[in-house]
Design an enzyme around this catalytic site. Structure first.
Site, PDB file in Angstrom:
ATOM      1  N   ILE A 159     -17.398  22.251  -7.735  1.00 48.57           N
ATOM      2  CA  ILE A 159     -15.893  23.198  -8.573  1.00 48.57           C
ATOM      3  C   ILE A 159     -16.595  22.756 -10.128  1.00 48.57           C
ATOM      4  CG2 ILE A 159     -12.691  22.977  -9.083  1.00 48.57           C
ATOM      5  CD1 ILE A 159     -12.790  22.347  -5.785  1.00 48.57           C
ATOM      6  N   ALA A 238      -7.615  18.371  -9.378  1.00 48.47           N
ATOM      7  CA  ALA A 238      -8.384  17.673  -8.975  1.00 48.47           C
ATOM      8  C   ALA A 238      -7.509  17.012  -7.566  1.00 48.47           C
ATOM      9  CB  ALA A 238      -9.336  17.001  -8.607  1.00 48.47           C
ATOM     10  N   ARG A 239      -7.234  15.767  -8.486  1.00 43.27           N
ATOM     11  CA  ARG A 239      -5.555  15.165  -7.008  1.00 43.27           C
ATOM     12  C   ARG A 239      -5.164  14.237  -8.378  1.00 43.27           C
ATOM     13  NH1 ARG A 239      -6.086  18.582  -4.268  1.00 43.27           N
ATOM     14  NH2 ARG A 239      -6.285  18.066  -1.774  1.00 43.27           N
ATOM     15  N   GLU A 268       3.518  13.821  -6.374  1.00 44.62           N
ATOM     16  CA  GLU A 268       3.664  15.617  -5.484  1.00 44.62           C
ATOM     17  C   GLU A 268       5.346  15.735  -4.717  1.00 44.62           C
ATOM     18  OE1 GLU A 268       0.458  18.157  -5.337  1.00 44.62           O
ATOM     19  OE2 GLU A 268      -0.021  17.031  -6.283  1.00 44.62           O
ATOM     20  N   HIS A 286       0.373  22.781  -8.174  1.00 44.47           N
ATOM     21  CA  HIS A 286      -0.911  22.808  -7.274  1.00 44.47           C
ATOM     22  C   HIS A 286      -1.172  24.201  -6.661  1.00 44.47           C
ATOM     23  CE1 HIS A 286      -2.702  19.221  -4.488  1.00 44.47           C
ATOM     24  NE2 HIS A 286      -3.228  20.755  -4.673  1.00 44.47           N
TER      25      HIS A 286
HETATM   26  C1  GLV Z   1      -6.503  22.227  -2.626  1.00 45.72           C
HETATM   27  O1  GLV Z   1      -5.779  20.950  -3.435  1.00 45.72           O
HETATM   28  C2  GLV Z   1      -7.680  21.903  -1.754  1.00 45.72           C
HETATM   29  O2  GLV Z   1      -7.952  20.708  -2.074  1.00 45.72           O
HETATM   30  O3  GLV Z   1      -8.183  22.768  -1.490  1.00 45.72           O
HETATM   31  C1  GLV Z   2     -15.061  19.437  -3.757  1.00 44.81           C
HETATM   32  O1  GLV Z   2     -14.695  18.406  -4.026  1.00 44.81           O
HETATM   33  C2  GLV Z   2     -15.895  20.262  -4.555  1.00 44.81           C
HETATM   34  O2  GLV Z   2     -15.596  19.999  -5.818  1.00 44.81           O
HETATM   35  O3  GLV Z   2     -15.981  21.626  -3.573  1.00 44.81           O
END
Ligand code: GLV
Ligand code: GLV
Length: 325
Positions: A159, A238-239, A268, A286
């Protein structure tokens, strides 16, 4: 029919995934539009052969021991901090997640937050709706420059790298910090790998793309926020717990950084006190993977993974492949 395997889905997911499961299994599902409580979860999966879980379900050793028939847990998410991987591996239970299918949707949302907070889209939208806009003015809603700015990516995995690639249209300089070198990214966008402190000090936009782990909890805190430019923005898709949210509120309030775009939160669905009152944040619930294609593909990938695990095969995107030794 009598020997059809049974699986449980902890909350309704897109139909494409449910249809795949129903072709093979007796499927039961939480029909309420809310996460299951812990006792509800334990009761629901006590006698099933596989479970499709969400990031809001905590799956630990206690859950695994209370559902001895379960041959695998398929998480409908790329992040899997909700799963106790060590506990599953010790019990030789496979786990899976949904990488790749949500990479672009999530990176696109990180961009949406970046644009929205830098160009004050939500704040100015609110003024229009309120009827208080008095007409054009040379000093209204001045925001951050994007084209030509420096983008700092913390965690250049799928990502993070996708977000970095999408910066090409904006002629940005890209810095990244990661335990691993991403040579493709260096080639494609001229990204430069730097230490976190240098990234924080030089970036106009800092976007977080690491998984939540003990080492990344509160990676962004009062100290690291102070290392950022006062004109810089923080983006988190992310988180939540990667950012000390109370420290972020303080930094946003006192001008330590310019703004933040957040899709995830520490506890959350709650938010830190004061966050929602700040004008210099854009906050979304989210939803980074929430596009039609991404959610359909997450559902079918999670379903295929669950089918494989229940049938004793290795799932496509296994989190703990070492159990197959
Ligand atoms: C969403 O937060 C995921 O991890 O897919
Ligand atoms: C997950 O951590 C990603 O970057 O797909």
């Amino acid at each position: 029919m009598a020997d059809r395997k049974r699986v449980y889905v902890t909350r309704r997911i897109p139909d494409a995934g449910l249809a795949l499961l129903r072709e093979r299994f007796d499927v039961s599902m939480n029909e309420e539009d809310r996460p299951l409580t812990r006792p509800e979860l334990l009761a629901a999966i006590a006698d099933v052969d596989g479970v499709l879980t969400l990031l809001t379900d905590r799956i630990d050793g206690e859950v695994m021991d209370a559902s001895p028939r379960v041959k695998g847990y398929a998480n409908y998410a790329v992040g899997y901090d909700n799963l106790d991987v060590a506990a599953a591996t010790a019990r030789k239970i496979p786990l899976s997640n949904t990488p790749d299918v949500l990479t672009d949707a999530t990176a696109d949302m990180a961009w949406a937050l970046l644009f929205a907070v830098a160009r004050r889209v939500v704040e100015s939208d609110a003024v229009m709706r309120s009827g208080r806009w008095g007409g054009w003015g040379p000093l209204q809603f001045i925001g951050g420059d994007i084209t030509g700015a420096t983008l700092g990516i913390i965690g250049a995995g799928r990502i993070g790298a996708a977000m970095a690639r999408k910066s090409r249209g904006f002629g940005m300089e890209v810095l990244y910090s990661d335990a691993f070198r991403n040579e493709a990214l260096e080639r494609e966008v001229g990204a430069r790998r730097v230490e976190l402190d240098e990234l924080l000090a030089e970036s106009d936009y800092v976007s977080v793309h690491v998984p939540l782990m003990p080492e990344t909890r509160h990676l962004i805190n009062a100290g690291t926020l102070k290392k950022m430019k006062r004109t810089a923005y923080l983006i988190n898709t992310a988180r939540g717990p990667i950012v000390d949210e109370a420290a972020l509120v303080e930094a946003l309030r006192s001008g330590v950084i310019a703004g933040a775009g957040l899709d995830v939160y520490e506890a959350e669905p709650k938010m830190a006190n004061g966050l929602a009152e700040l004008a210099n944040v854009v906050i979304t619930p989210h939803v980074a993977s929430a596009t039609k294609r991404s959610r359909d593909d997450m559902a079918t990938l999670a379903a295929r993974n669950l089918i494989a695990m229940v049938e004793g095969k290795r799932p496509e995107t296994c989190i703990n492949p070492e159990i197959y030794g």
